[in-house]
Design a protein around this motif. Structure first.
Motif, PDB file in Angstrom:
ATOM      1  N   THR A   1       0.829  -1.228  -0.011  1.00 50.41           N
ATOM      2  CA  THR A   1      -0.027   0.130   0.028  1.00 50.41           C
ATOM      3  C   THR A   1       0.801   1.279  -0.065  1.00 50.41           C
ATOM      4  OG1 THR A   1      -0.075  -0.268   2.502  1.00 50.41           O
ATOM      5  CG2 THR A   1      -2.010  -1.051   1.132  1.00 50.41           C
ATOM      6  N   THR A   2       2.193   1.343   0.195  1.00 44.55           N
ATOM      7  CA  THR A   2       2.968   2.301   0.147  1.00 44.55           C
ATOM      8  C   THR A   2       3.990   2.290  -0.892  1.00 44.55           C
ATOM      9  OG1 THR A   2       4.581   1.553   1.529  1.00 44.55           O
ATOM     10  CG2 THR A   2       2.927   2.462   2.691  1.00 44.55           C
ATOM     11  N   PRO A   3       4.646   3.456  -1.308  1.00 41.60           N
ATOM     12  CA  PRO A   3       5.455   3.590  -2.456  1.00 41.60           C
ATOM     13  C   PRO A   3       6.721   2.392  -2.282  1.00 41.60           C
ATOM     14  CG  PRO A   3       4.941   5.632  -2.237  1.00 41.60           C
ATOM     15  CD  PRO A   3       3.947   4.814  -0.956  1.00 41.60           C
ATOM     16  N   THR A   4       7.024   2.361  -0.923  1.00 43.29           N
ATOM     17  CA  THR A   4       8.152   1.544  -0.417  1.00 43.29           C
ATOM     18  C   THR A   4       7.983   0.185  -0.437  1.00 43.29           C
ATOM     19  OG1 THR A   4       8.989   3.145   0.984  1.00 43.29           O
ATOM     20  CG2 THR A   4       9.850   0.823   1.396  1.00 43.29           C
ATOM     21  N   THR A   5       6.764  -0.360   0.127  1.00 42.95           N
ATOM     22  CA  THR A   5       6.390  -1.740  -0.047  1.00 42.95           C
ATOM     23  C   THR A   5       6.003  -2.115  -1.604  1.00 42.95           C
ATOM     24  OG1 THR A   5       3.938  -1.285   0.375  1.00 42.95           O
ATOM     25  CG2 THR A   5       5.371  -1.811   2.362  1.00 42.95           C
ATOM     26  N   LYS A   6       5.544  -1.158  -2.213  1.00 39.47           N
ATOM     27  CA  LYS A   6       5.145  -1.585  -3.838  1.00 39.47           C
ATOM     28  C   LYS A   6       6.537  -1.538  -4.484  1.00 39.47           C
ATOM     29  CE  LYS A   6       0.770   0.789  -4.240  1.00 39.47           C
ATOM     30  NZ  LYS A   6      -0.034   1.786  -4.937  1.00 39.47           N
ATOM     31  N   MET A   7       7.633  -0.788  -4.152  1.00 38.16           N
ATOM     32  CA  MET A   7       9.040  -0.839  -4.751  1.00 38.16           C
ATOM     33  C   MET A   7       9.527  -2.292  -4.156  1.00 38.16           C
ATOM     34  SD  MET A   7      11.715  -0.140  -6.549  1.00 38.16           S
ATOM     35  CE  MET A   7      10.974   1.710  -6.865  1.00 38.16           C
ATOM     36  N   GLY A   8       9.371  -2.837  -2.920  1.00 37.68           N
ATOM     37  CA  GLY A   8       9.719  -3.961  -2.308  1.00 37.68           C
ATOM     38  C   GLY A   8       9.397  -5.092  -3.130  1.00 37.68           C
ATOM     39  N   ALA A   9       8.023  -4.926  -3.520  1.00 44.21           N
ATOM     40  CA  ALA A   9       7.262  -6.043  -4.169  1.00 44.21           C
ATOM     41  C   ALA A   9       8.079  -6.165  -5.408  1.00 44.21           C
ATOM     42  CB  ALA A   9       5.816  -5.917  -4.365  1.00 44.21           C
TER      43      ALA A   9
ATOM     44  N   VAL B   1       4.682 -14.745  -0.879  1.00 41.72           N
ATOM     45  CA  VAL B   1       5.380 -14.808   0.346  1.00 41.72           C
ATOM     46  C   VAL B   1       4.709 -13.812   1.266  1.00 41.72           C
ATOM     47  CG1 VAL B   1       7.750 -14.244   1.253  1.00 41.72           C
ATOM     48  CG2 VAL B   1       7.432 -15.500  -0.876  1.00 41.72           C
ATOM     49  N   GLN B   2       4.527 -12.748   0.973  1.00 41.78           N
ATOM     50  CA  GLN B   2       3.677 -11.730   1.765  1.00 41.78           C
ATOM     51  C   GLN B   2       2.460 -12.586   2.471  1.00 41.78           C
ATOM     52  OE1 GLN B   2       4.454  -8.907   3.391  1.00 41.78           O
ATOM     53  NE2 GLN B   2       2.381  -8.374   4.172  1.00 41.78           N
ATOM     54  N   ASP B   3       1.600 -13.347   1.683  1.00 41.65           N
ATOM     55  CA  ASP B   3       0.709 -13.948   2.304  1.00 41.65           C
ATOM     56  C   ASP B   3       1.118 -14.928   3.304  1.00 41.65           C
ATOM     57  OD1 ASP B   3      -1.939 -14.162   2.321  1.00 41.65           O
ATOM     58  OD2 ASP B   3      -2.240 -16.046   0.954  1.00 41.65           O
TER      59      ASP B   3
ATOM     60  N   LEU C   1      15.036 -24.784  -0.147  1.00 41.92           N
ATOM     61  CA  LEU C   1      15.114 -23.675  -0.932  1.00 41.92           C
ATOM     62  C   LEU C   1      14.753 -22.426   0.312  1.00 41.92           C
ATOM     63  CD1 LEU C   1      13.552 -22.455  -4.249  1.00 41.92           C
ATOM     64  CD2 LEU C   1      13.204 -21.069  -2.056  1.00 41.92           C
ATOM     65  N   TYR C   2      15.489 -21.442   0.331  1.00 42.86           N
ATOM     66  CA  TYR C   2      15.379 -20.358   1.399  1.00 42.86           C
ATOM     67  C   TYR C   2      15.340 -19.029   0.778  1.00 42.86           C
ATOM     68  CZ  TYR C   2      20.116 -18.905   1.441  1.00 42.86           C
ATOM     69  OH  TYR C   2      21.325 -18.468   1.006  1.00 42.86           O
ATOM     70  N   LEU C   3      14.592 -18.112   1.658  1.00 43.95           N
ATOM     71  CA  LEU C   3      14.982 -16.907   1.130  1.00 43.95           C
ATOM     72  C   LEU C   3      14.945 -15.927   2.423  1.00 43.95           C
ATOM     73  CD1 LEU C   3      11.994 -15.105   1.435  1.00 43.95           C
ATOM     74  CD2 LEU C   3      11.500 -16.799  -0.419  1.00 43.95           C
ATOM     75  N   ILE C   4      15.765 -14.805   2.401  1.00 38.79           N
ATOM     76  CA  ILE C   4      15.858 -13.801   3.290  1.00 38.79           C
ATOM     77  C   ILE C   4      15.138 -12.578   2.960  1.00 38.79           C
ATOM     78  CG2 ILE C   4      17.565 -12.484   4.646  1.00 38.79           C
ATOM     79  CD1 ILE C   4      17.818 -15.188   5.080  1.00 38.79           C
ATOM     80  N   ARG C   5      14.179 -12.099   3.818  1.00 40.67           N
ATOM     81  CA  ARG C   5      13.133 -10.962   3.363  1.00 40.67           C
ATOM     82  C   ARG C   5      13.193  -9.957   4.528  1.00 40.67           C
ATOM     83  NH1 ARG C   5       7.282 -10.297   4.390  1.00 40.67           N
ATOM     84  NH2 ARG C   5       6.311  -9.637   2.408  1.00 40.67           N
ATOM     85  N   ASP C   6      13.321  -8.798   3.992  1.00 43.77           N
ATOM     86  CA  ASP C   6      13.069  -7.419   5.035  1.00 43.77           C
ATOM     87  C   ASP C   6      11.459  -7.494   5.222  1.00 43.77           C
ATOM     88  OD1 ASP C   6      13.784  -5.302   6.431  1.00 43.77           O
ATOM     89  OD2 ASP C   6      12.618  -4.159   4.693  1.00 43.77           O
ATOM     90  N   GLU C   7      10.885  -7.909   6.291  1.00 44.54           N
ATOM     91  CA  GLU C   7       9.659  -7.667   6.575  1.00 44.54           C
ATOM     92  C   GLU C   7       9.034  -6.281   6.607  1.00 44.54           C
ATOM     93  OE1 GLU C   7       7.772 -10.277   7.216  1.00 44.54           O
ATOM     94  OE2 GLU C   7       9.445 -11.259   6.536  1.00 44.54           O
ATOM     95  N   ALA C   8       9.738  -5.109   6.999  1.00 45.71           N
ATOM     96  CA  ALA C   8       9.264  -4.035   6.957  1.00 45.71           C
ATOM     97  C   ALA C   8       8.905  -3.533   5.384  1.00 45.71           C
ATOM     98  CB  ALA C   8      10.255  -2.654   7.619  1.00 45.71           C
ATOM     99  N   SER C   9       9.601  -3.679   4.431  1.00 46.45           N
ATOM    100  CA  SER C   9       9.474  -3.311   3.142  1.00 46.45           C
ATOM    101  C   SER C   9       8.821  -4.651   2.110  1.00 46.45           C
ATOM    102  CB  SER C   9      10.748  -2.865   2.567  1.00 46.45           C
ATOM    103  OG  SER C   9      11.615  -3.795   2.399  1.00 46.45           O
ATOM    104  N   GLY C  10       9.121  -5.693   2.732  1.00 47.28           N
ATOM    105  CA  GLY C  10       8.650  -6.716   1.771  1.00 47.28           C
ATOM    106  C   GLY C  10       9.939  -7.108   0.784  1.00 47.28           C
ATOM    107  N   ALA C  11      10.959  -6.424   0.906  1.00 45.02           N
ATOM    108  CA  ALA C  11      11.916  -6.969  -0.203  1.00 45.02           C
ATOM    109  C   ALA C  11      12.633  -8.019   0.131  1.00 45.02           C
ATOM    110  CB  ALA C  11      12.842  -5.662  -0.043  1.00 45.02           C
ATOM    111  N   LEU C  12      12.955  -8.706  -1.056  1.00 43.82           N
ATOM    112  CA  LEU C  12      13.563 -10.209  -1.060  1.00 43.82           C
ATOM    113  C   LEU C  12      15.030  -9.701  -0.862  1.00 43.82           C
ATOM    114  CD1 LEU C  12      13.968 -13.046  -1.397  1.00 43.82           C
ATOM    115  CD2 LEU C  12      13.856 -12.607  -3.882  1.00 43.82           C
ATOM    116  N   LEU C  13      15.890  -9.954  -0.256  1.00 44.88           N
ATOM    117  CA  LEU C  13      17.439  -9.604   0.245  1.00 44.88           C
ATOM    118  C   LEU C  13      18.116 -10.916  -0.486  1.00 44.88           C
ATOM    119  CD1 LEU C  13      17.355  -8.421   3.629  1.00 44.88           C
ATOM    120  CD2 LEU C  13      16.676  -7.227   1.521  1.00 44.88           C
TER     121      LEU C  13
END
Length: 405
Positions: free
Chosen positions: A39-47, A288-290, A380-392
């Motif tokens: 819903t925010t520019p940062t989380t949309k960019m993270g997605a 992944v957000q879900d 398989l694994y992934l590291i994710r920033d929860e605040a932005s949802g960005a895949l690190l």
């Protein structure tokens, strides 16, 4: 004990699958309400950066399903976005589509990405990255491009001198940017006649919220079609996770918290298999957000490999499969040089270390858990920033004997 595990995982799986499935109008008599997850520019960019990462990882992983594969998508997004500033409107549009930016409708796109990059690289998250464009001096370069990238992202593209000195300069810069953790980035000289070369690297060493009591314990890791591999494991009883199971993907899914609002998702197939194509194809930012909102809390007897590795590859051959074949043939980088030029390489290196340390101990008052989560086979694994949802970071581990720094 097995029955207890089975019942709980089945209960989690039921809840998980119900949340994932779509309910038809015939079954409910009403349309399903769509929930906007970003819903925010940062989380949309993270997605957007995440979906680019998942797409790129799928292509990289498909080259050989029997090998370990790792990727730090956020640094690749950064360096290709630097490059987009040098292209014509047509070229920029092509790159933006591959990077998933075309979905954003963000007039401040570069500022949003800059803010996202800053937020995921704060010291506590454990991530450092390096992203830079290197250009052949023979191109009669336009200095406005150098200034624009530096003003926007704080990294000035650099003209190459030619010869082995370039390799040393690049290696020294990447080492500096990653706090000395990513070394020997290049082991051979860049292509002699290439006009542009993109460099991206990342180092990650996150800290768990809950520490592990045992580490370095050698245990068997099962590999498909071969003898088990002995590797160091971290172990802890009553370890807090969020967990579920997906019957369609035939895997258990766990989310483990790291400090500073970062988490690790583990996808553990039910069988010992290196072919995770179906699982890899399911990964999207929305999925992944879900998951992060659907997996259920549990305490488990947790065994996890102690991963310590580096991984290097040239991503250039993969870009055509991202829809950039036409762009690769004619990148139209008119803001960089009036002379025609092409991309010669997109070199990428990831270094990751996992340690048992955390800032708190598991609950000592809880009775021993009857649930067990043993990550002792390909996963398989992934590291994710929860605040932005960005895949690190994202990785596939099929044989740990091949992992080393």
């Amino acid at each position: 004990m097995k029955r207890t595990t089975f019942l709980l995982v089945c209960g989690v799986a039921l809840s998980f699958c119900q949340a994932q499935s779509e309910t038809t109008d015939e079954e409910t008599g009403a349309e399903e309400e769509h929930v906007e997850l970003f819903t925010t520019p940062t989380t949309k960019m993270g997605a957007a950066t995440s979906d680019f990462g998942y797409n790129l990882f799928r292509i990289l992983a498909s080259r050989d399903t029997t090998t370990n594969v790792f990727l730090a998508p956020i640094s690749v997004s950064a360096v290709l976005t630097h490059l987009s500033l040098g292209g014509s409107e047509r070229a920029q549009s092509q790159l933006f589509r591959a990077l998933r930016y075309h979905t954003l409708q963000d007039p401040q796109l570069h500022n949003t990405l800059k803010d996202l990059l800053a937020s995921v690289k704060v010291p506590g998250k454990g991530l450092s990255t390096a992203a830079r464009i290197y250009l052949a001096r023979r191109l009669r370069l336009k200095q406005d491009f150098f200034t624009l990238v530096e003003q926007q992202y704080g990294v000035r593209p650099k003209a190459l001198m030619g010869g082995t000195k370039d390799m040393k300069d690049i290696n020294d810069w990447v080492t500096q940017e990653t706090g000395g953790k990513v070394q020997n980035f290049l082991t051979k000289a860049l292509p002699r006649n290439s006009g542009l070369n993109a460099v991206s690297a990342a180092y990650f060493k996150g800290k768990w919220v809950t520490r592990f009591g045992e580490s370095g314990v050698l245990e068997n890791f099962q590999v498909e079609g071969g003898s088990p591999v002995r590797m160091p494991m971290m172990k802890q009883d009553n370890y807090p996770v969020k967990m579920g199971a997906d019957s369609d993907l035939s895997c258990t899914i766990a989310q483990i918290l790291l400090q500073d609002d970062v988490s690790m998702f583990i996808f553990l197939p039910d069988e010992v298999t290196s072919n995770m194509t179906l699982l890899e194809e399911s990964l999207t930012a929305e999925f992944v957000q879900d998951l992060s909102m659907t997996l259920l809390p549990a305490q488990v007897s947790f065994t996890l490999p102690t991963l310590r590795f580096s991984y290097f590859t040239d991503l250039l051959p993969l870009l055509g499969d991202l829809g950039l074949s036409e762009w690769l043939d004619d990148p139209d980088l008119e803001k960089i040089s009036a002379q025609p030029t092409k991309l010669g390489s997109v070199n990428h290196k990831v270094v990751m270390e996992m340690a048992p340390e955390g800032n708190q101990y598991p609950s000592a008052t809880s009775p021993p858990s009857h649930l067990s989560l043993r990550v002792d086979r390909p996963f398989l694994y992934l590291i994710r920033d929860e605040a932005s949802g960005a895949l690190l970071l994202i990785g596939r581990v099929v044989n740990p004997k091949d992992l080393s720094i």
